[in-house]
Motif scaffolding. Structure first.
Motif, PDB file in Angstrom:
ATOM      1  N   LEU A  35       0.803  -1.219   0.000  1.00  0.00           N
ATOM      2  CA  LEU A  35       0.000   0.000   0.000  1.00  0.00           C
ATOM      3  C   LEU A  35       0.838   1.272   0.000  1.00  0.00           C
ATOM      4  N   THR A  36       1.919   1.263   0.762  1.00  0.00           N
ATOM      5  CA  THR A  36       2.665   2.507   0.983  1.00  0.00           C
ATOM      6  C   THR A  36       4.014   2.571   0.290  1.00  0.00           C
ATOM      7  N   ASP A  65       1.934   2.753  -4.340  1.00  0.00           N
ATOM      8  CA  ASP A  65       0.984   2.957  -5.430  1.00  0.00           C
ATOM      9  C   ASP A  65      -0.408   3.347  -4.945  1.00  0.00           C
ATOM     10  N   PHE A  66      -0.750   3.013  -3.717  1.00  0.00           N
ATOM     11  CA  PHE A  66      -2.109   3.228  -3.252  1.00  0.00           C
ATOM     12  C   PHE A  66      -2.240   4.267  -2.153  1.00  0.00           C
ATOM     13  N   VAL A  67      -1.227   4.424  -1.337  1.00  0.00           N
ATOM     14  CA  VAL A  67      -1.301   5.343  -0.206  1.00  0.00           C
ATOM     15  C   VAL A  67      -0.124   6.298  -0.257  1.00  0.00           C
ATOM     16  N   ARG A  68      -0.434   7.566  -0.209  1.00  0.00           N
ATOM     17  CA  ARG A  68       0.600   8.590  -0.109  1.00  0.00           C
ATOM     18  C   ARG A  68       0.523   9.125   1.319  1.00  0.00           C
ATOM     19  N   MET A 118      -8.037   6.021  -1.462  1.00  0.00           N
ATOM     20  CA  MET A 118      -9.232   6.798  -1.117  1.00  0.00           C
ATOM     21  C   MET A 118     -10.165   6.912  -2.321  1.00  0.00           C
ATOM     22  N   TYR A 119      -9.614   7.123  -3.511  1.00  0.00           N
ATOM     23  CA  TYR A 119     -10.446   7.183  -4.715  1.00  0.00           C
ATOM     24  C   TYR A 119     -11.169   5.858  -4.931  1.00  0.00           C
ATOM     25  N   LEU A 120     -10.447   4.761  -4.701  1.00  0.00           N
ATOM     26  CA  LEU A 120     -11.051   3.441  -4.882  1.00  0.00           C
ATOM     27  C   LEU A 120     -12.146   3.182  -3.857  1.00  0.00           C
TER      28      LEU A 120
END
Length: 76
Positions: free
Chosen positions: A11-12, A27-30, A40-42
């Motif tokens: 995630l990070t 790729d998923f969490v900044r 969050m978009y997903l």
């Protein structure tokens, strides 16, 4: 995602422990930036299909994830 540590890294882009300045962005969490975190978009279904596809998470659970990201996405 077979372990908590692997899920966190997926995630990070970080490993559990103290974040280092050279850790890659996941790729998923900044961390610290829910507004630009793909997760969050997903979860909200913004600009894409909602995740999970069978039933969206309750708003309260999405808020918990958003607060975690805002807090820097600590590995705890």
């Amino acid at each position: 995602l077979s372990t908590a540590g692997r899920a966190y890294t997926a995630l990070t882009g970080r490993t559990c422990g103290a974040p280092r300045p050279d850790d890659p962005v996941g790729d998923f969490v900044r961390p610290g930036h829910p507004e630009s975190s793909r997760l969050m978009y997903l979860l909200r279904g913004d600009r894409t299909d909602v995740m999970p596809p069978d039933a969206p998470l309750p708003d309260g659970e999405i808020a918990v994830i958003e607060r975690w990201i805002l807090a820097g996405a600590p590995c705890e």
